[in-house]
Structure formats: structure tokens, C-alpha cells
Design an enzyme around this catalytic site. Sequence first.
Site, PDB file in Angstrom:
ATOM      1  N   GLU A   1      20.894 -19.278  94.195  1.00  0.00           N
ATOM      2  CA  GLU A   1      20.617 -18.878  92.818  1.00  0.00           C
ATOM      3  C   GLU A   1      19.710 -17.644  92.782  1.00  0.00           C
ATOM      4  OE1 GLU A   1      18.776 -21.892  90.153  1.00  0.00           O
ATOM      5  OE2 GLU A   1      20.750 -21.985  89.210  1.00  0.00           O
TER       6      GLU A   1
ATOM      7  N   HIS B   1      30.798 -32.853 114.823  1.00  0.00           N
ATOM      8  CA  HIS B   1      32.119 -33.473 114.821  1.00  0.00           C
ATOM      9  C   HIS B   1      32.880 -33.161 113.538  1.00  0.00           C
ATOM     10  CE1 HIS B   1      31.511 -36.015 118.457  1.00  0.00           C
ATOM     11  NE2 HIS B   1      30.250 -35.791 118.148  1.00  0.00           N
TER      12      HIS B   1
ATOM     13  N   LYS C   1      27.112 -22.481  80.096  1.00  0.00           N
ATOM     14  CA  LYS C   1      26.340 -23.247  79.108  1.00  0.00           C
ATOM     15  C   LYS C   1      26.881 -23.024  77.704  1.00  0.00           C
ATOM     16  CE  LYS C   1      21.751 -23.379  81.210  1.00  0.00           C
ATOM     17  NZ  LYS C   1      20.358 -22.941  81.113  1.00  0.00           N
TER      18      LYS C   1
END
Lengths: 475, 475
Positions: B301, B330, B444
Site C-alpha cells: 500500500e 513444498h 469504496k
Amino acid sequence: MNFRNKDWRNGMRVTVDYNNMMKKFVGADGFKDSEINELKEAAADAFDCVAQGRGKGMMGWTELPYNQKEIVEDILATAKEVRRKFKYFVVLGIGGSALGPIAVFNALCHLHYNDLAPSKRKGPKFYVEDNVDPERMAALLDVIEPEKTCFNVITKSGATSETMAQYLIINDMLVKAVGDKANDHIIATTDAAKGNLIKLAEQNDYKTFCIPDGVGGRFSELCPVGLLPAAVLGLDIKAMLAGAAFMDNVCSKPSVAKNPALASAVLQYMAMKRGKNVGVMMPYADSLKFMSDWYCQLWAESLGKNVTLDGKPCNVGQTPVKALGVTDQHSQVQLYTEGPFDKVVTFLSVGNYRKEFPIPHGCEDIPDVAFLGGHTMNELIAAENKATAYALTKAGRQNYTITLPEVNEFTLGQLMYLFELQTAYAGALFHIDTFNQPGVEAGKQATYALLGKKGYEAKREELDNAPKAEDKYIV
Amino acid sequence: MNFRNKDWRNGMRVTVDYNNMMKKFVGADGFKDSEINELKEAAADAFDCVAQGRGKGMMGWTELPYNQKEIVEDILATAKEVRRKFKYFVVLGIGGSALGPIAVFNALCHLHYNDLAPSKRKGPKFYVEDNVDPERMAALLDVIEPEKTCFNVITKSGATSETMAQYLIINDMLVKAVGDKANDHIIATTDAAKGNLIKLAEQNDYKTFCIPDGVGGRFSELCPVGLLPAAVLGLDIKAMLAGAAFMDNVCSKPSVAKNPALASAVLQYMAMKRGKNVGVMMPYADSLKFMSDWYCQLWAESLGKNVTLDGKPCNVGQTPVKALGVTDQHSQVQLYTEGPFDKVVTFLSVGNYRKEFPIPHGCEDIPDVAFLGGHTMNELIAAENKATAYALTKAGRQNYTITLPEVNEFTLGQLMYLFELQTAYAGALFHIDTFNQPGVEAGKQATYALLGKKGYEAKREELDNAPKAEDKYIV
């Protein structure tokens, strides 16, 4: 769940929506229809390659939805016995032996399963131990009682150091706790004939399930590796396998327009060819959070290769990144929106959540809060998912959405089989060996050397003779 | 812990070892001394920029190790009261309000903390709710008792939809469960003057802690956002702050050779300039697993930006990737070893784990297993860490190692402050605004529009008029 009903099944079909991969929606970075068409032949070749490889070599996993009838009955009977006898069930495994069981557990069990009273759970407390951190092993032993615990040791070769170290520890502990009866506390899931664990299982008379030939770790969730833990948790493993078979059938055509796994593979292949080396997997559901971990192994280990099947050097592979909606909107989306154009975001969306949660009215004098009242959390998370896809698209960032009508055994089986097929198609498009993992050998050998395993003396010498770290580069 | 003792502190210093970033060790892709030297001036400028910005604008976080004496006493007293009165402690927050508390909880509490009997824990059961998935909210309510629960609502603005939706739900639930006493169950952590939550806190007489000016979400762990949950868990928050101050002091020189945060920033900056757009954060400790999540927000961010401070367009930012050693050997290491040369791997290593776990002898007829006996898990995980770094280096892949002598409050405080400084330096090198996040606004606003918030009618129209998804791209 009514997976034997055709209408129900069709209503539960998992779909791939790739509108936001297209130029018309996402702008400059998007694909044209003609560009997808140019790959028509390559896509059909990849489809044929996978179709013809079915059931052969390392593609035994394609047959798992069909060839386990008797095994499933054995698993169900064993699981019933485990639920009756034990208070704790612990998987010892790593990589493919852990990620599938974890993903299915989180997707289909209560999100705070181990916190529930036994009467509210269908199975024993559940732990998957996929590391060799001494603090973690000590922590596990603080919360289980060995005499009431069943350990499922999962390793195909029986040579996985991490799992076998755990085995040595718990076997020793069990012998101390319950003596002769230790063997009744261990279930081995391993290769039928080769390897060390089958030897141990025979020596000690462990209940054993087999990992079939042609099923590598990351393709093993739909064999006993994943089915036994799922069954112990009371999940409907027949529905999981039916979901996989259903998706197999959905993916029976060699065209992007009709085969969701092929569409996903071709789109990602095209994106990678254009430098999109990062693939974000972003479920909008806490239940699917660990499905990303499972997918990340499948995708990274299968496609991360440095040589083609013709022996030509290459360095391919997209780095899978785990994100969780809406949570990571507040962590990663800034980067996805404004950072480099090096990503494809795959949303995992859910049609209907299994709970509905209303948001009460309140704070009427505070508009920033009051508008939420009267909606449901379901509406909120769905709106945020849609809004994030919209914002990314508007910012010119390719994304696509895989939708599960609901999270259940049947759709999860579909999703996992979809990803497996997609991976196989993508590997065929890159003309690489999708099913090996030679790149992990060097690290294993260095570990053996450092721990003084016989036969690794030369490697130890190599390590000892490597350039010494210089203090000036340590701050 | 004896963090007031100077020798102890020096023995607990967190270090950065970047040998494997250098050409001498990693080959072609590595850096030469001269290349680092070329950035000497830029590095000093970045250092000055951060030094001069301290405590100003959005750099209030630099002062947190020093200016919270009274606040810490208030936090400790409140935490004591919470532990006495409540059986459950639930953080409601998202992004920076959740990731720090989660990271510290996992690093410093028992790895199965909530599974322990109350007598074996220092604090109440602990949950952090950082999503709006209805299934997760329902699951939480299945395992807590509202009348015995304290909710810590954390949002600076009080306009965070996710957190405020949760607030509406739990407040309604508390009022139904305990009537007038609901207010005693809520602690607000928010801005002292601006925003909605402080209004609500005043209206309802909630106990309140302030998020100081100049402390953004992702830089807020060392203010009451993180300190209160940590204190409730019985952790030594003074030692955390002392660790941060210690690292601040360690990083007091403008040179790569002497300042670990600056070294890390410069190395990553150089790597990014050469196309290493992926940064893997790979702790070799389960306790540090969620430190990666916290770091990922901080790094993504802060650096994921599309414009420089001069207003020039750019698309910078490295995608942080979470991995866990040895587990992800793995899963991901195949890709890291053989895939594209687009990564830097940062290992988080631990000097001494807090537990030692011997691996018993056994299976003497099976060499693949027997060689493990007599070692400890500690040796095994350390060997695998070393082996993986060696294998990556041998494959020409840049990597470096941050070592914590032990995981404790003091070293964790150091590590977090190190990462914060590193991020600030890196932002200065890129000449971007490290502390804003404009890229999350679009999403938003689209969410507001979809939920019918007043004032977003035009946005709603924009969404309604966007090109409709075409069925032919849905498979």
C-alpha cells in the site's frame, strides 16, 4: 445436498466470467476476440494432450472421480471408527499432503470448528501439522491428549524429512503413552508398494490407504490424502467426487467458449506471454481463504519450470499471490490499482453464503454509518466484490471471476478439478512437464548434507567450500 | 526479558544479511559493490528525507517509541481490567487495524492460544474480525458469549464500512444481551477529534484510546491500535516500544553499510529497478507467519503508486508474496528456483526458538528416516532454511536474510520499526507519497453507490451505464 438430482447439479455449476479480461471492458491491456482465436489451435492441442494423457503417467488424478468406489466405502467406515474412538485427529504431512485437507476443512467446516463443543461438531478436533517448527510441535502437544488422538501420516515416498521427523516424535510419544496400542493410533496414507512408509505400515500393522500411481502430491486431494480427513470431519466425500466428475464433463470440449478450465488456462497463458507474471487469487469468502493456498502450490509448482519438454531452456511460471476479499482491499488493492501492469486478479465469488446476517439500523445522525443499516452483510460483501472488480477494470487491470453458486462439497469438488485441469492445460500450452518438481531437489540435498546423512558427503564438502558470507554485508 | 540491560539488548539485535544479493555469491543477477556505491547519494537523500520528516505530516509514527508514556500506563490499567472482567476479547477492525494485532498475537502468544484452558493463558480468548463475510460473523457468535465479551472497535475515521457494519451488529446484540451495560463492553480506538467513532464514543461514554495524528493505518501497530490488544494478551508492550526505539537508534546513520533499514530499502529499490517486481517474505517460524501479512500491507500500500511527488505518472510497487518456511518449500520453491528471474526472497530467520524438540532415534533399517534421529527439530528447520537459501543462491536467485536472535516483544518491536523505516526510505527513493492510498477510493465509492448511499447517485448511474457483461465470455 441433493447432488444426485440433475436440476440441482446444473444450478450448482461453477462458472468462469472473463469479461474483464477483454479489451472492450478493460481497455488497452485487454484481449481482442481475434487474439483468443489465434490460439484456437494451440488450445485444442493442449486439450488433446490432456485428453490423451488421461489416466497415464502422472495423470492418474483424472480418474479419481470414477475409480474409487470401494476405497470410498473403506474411508467412510474408517472415518466412522475414528470419530467414535478419538477426540483429536492430526494430519502429519506437508505440501500436497496438507494443503488440500486444510482447504477443504476451512471451506466446509465451521470457521471456528475447534472452538465448538463436541456436540456441535461432526468429528474430532482437527489439526494439520505441515511444518517442523519446534515451537509449533510443542504447542500442539499442549492441546491434544496422545491417548485420544489419531495421527494420519501422509507421504507418498515415506522419505519426506519433515513428515518422517514428526512421525518419529509422535510414534515415540504414543508408545510411551499407550504402549502396544500405539499402532491403533496411526493411519498411513502412502504409496501401495514403493517407499518407506508402506514398509513401516506393514511392520506395524497400521491401517493404510494408498496414494495411487500417477497422482502427485499437488494433484492428490481427491484421493485418500484428502478424502480421509474430509470424511473424518463428517463431510460428504461422495458429493466432492461427484462435483469433480461434473466439472470433468463440463470441460469435455476443446474450445475456450465451452470449457471453463481451458478458458482460464488460455487467458492466463496469454497474460503471462504479455508479462503478467503475477496471478492474484482473491476469494470473497473466509471459507475459501485456504483454497488459495492449495491453488498456489498447484499453479506455482506445476508451471514454474526452467526447461521445455524439448529440452529448451526457459524460465516460466506465474507467481500466485493469495489475497482475501474484502480484507485485502485494505492491504493490497492500492497496489493492484496503481502499481505495475503485471497482474491478473482472479476473484472467487460466492452466489449464496450459507448464512444471512442483517445489519441493524442505527447511528441515524451519522450518514457514513447509517446507510449500512437495513442492508445485510451478504449485500455488503457482494457489493464490495463487484465494486472492486469494477474499480480494477476501470483502472485497466485484467481480472476475471470464478463463481461458486454456494460453497459445498459438490462445488468444491468442481473447483478443485477445474483448477487441476486448468493447470494441466496451461502446462501443455507452455510445453513443459507440469507434473515434476526438480527444482526442490537442490534444497533437499543440501539439507541432507547439513544433517550428515550418509551419501551426501560430497554435497557437504561443496557447502563447506562455498564462498563464506562476508561481515561487511551484514548490517 | 531483560530489555533494560544493555548487553541483553545488544545480543538481541535484529540483523540484515545481504550477502546473497551480491554478484560474488548469486552470480549474474547480483549487485556489485560499485552499483550500491552509485546509489550512495540517493540513499543519503532518502535518509535525510525521512530524518527531516520525523514527527511531521504523516510521519507521526516515528515518535511512537518515545511519546506514549502516559498512554501506556492507561493501556496497561485498561488491559488488566479487561482480563479481570471478560472471557473474550474481539478486535473489530480491518487493514492496519487488524494485521498488526494478528501478527503480534501469533508471534508472541501460544500457537494454539484459544485452545488452552483459561489457567494456561494470560488473557481472554482472542479474535480479530477483519472481514464482512456473514458466515464468519455467524461463526464468531457461535463461540463467544456477548455478556462476557469486550469488543475493541478500531477505525481512525469511523467511516470504515466494514468495521462500522460490525459495530452496528455487535452493539445491537450487546444491548439485547446486557441492556444499559452495553457501553462497558466496547472500547473505541480512533481519532481524537475527527470522524464518527469519536462522536459515538462520546455519546455512549465508551472507554477510548486515540490514534495520534500522523499515524496511518499501516503504521499504527505501535500506537494503541496494537498496544491495547497486546497488553490484553499479557504481552510486554514496554519491551515492544523499547525494541522499536533500539532499532531507531541502530538506523541512525545515512549509509547502507551501517543502517539495516536503509540497506534493505536500497537493495529492494535496485532490484525493482531491474524488474524484480515480486518480493517474497518467507519466515522460518510459524510464529512469524502473520508478520508477513502485516508487512505485505505496509509494503504494497505504501509503494504501489501511479504518480510521483512531482506529479509524473509512474506505476511502481513490488508485489509482496507470503511464504512460510519450511512449509512452502513444498509449494513455492520450485517456482522460485526455476521460474522467471523476477523475485527477491527475504528470509526471516530465528536464532533460538523458544522450545527445543528432539527427534528420537528409530527406523534404523530405513536410512531415509533413521538419519533424522538424534537431531532436533531446531536443527532440522535451521538446516532447511540454510539449504533453501543456498539452493536459491546457486540457482542465481537473489535473497537476503533478516535474523531475529529470538522471537520476543523486543525483537518484534525492532522488526516492525525496521520495516516501517525501510518502507519510508524506499518511498523516498521512488520519490512517491508513501503514506497515502488514493487507489482504494474508486472501489469504496462504487460500494457506496451499489448500496444506495446518499450523494453517490451519479456514481450509481456510471455503474448502471457501464458496458454490460456479455454471456459469451461466461463459461
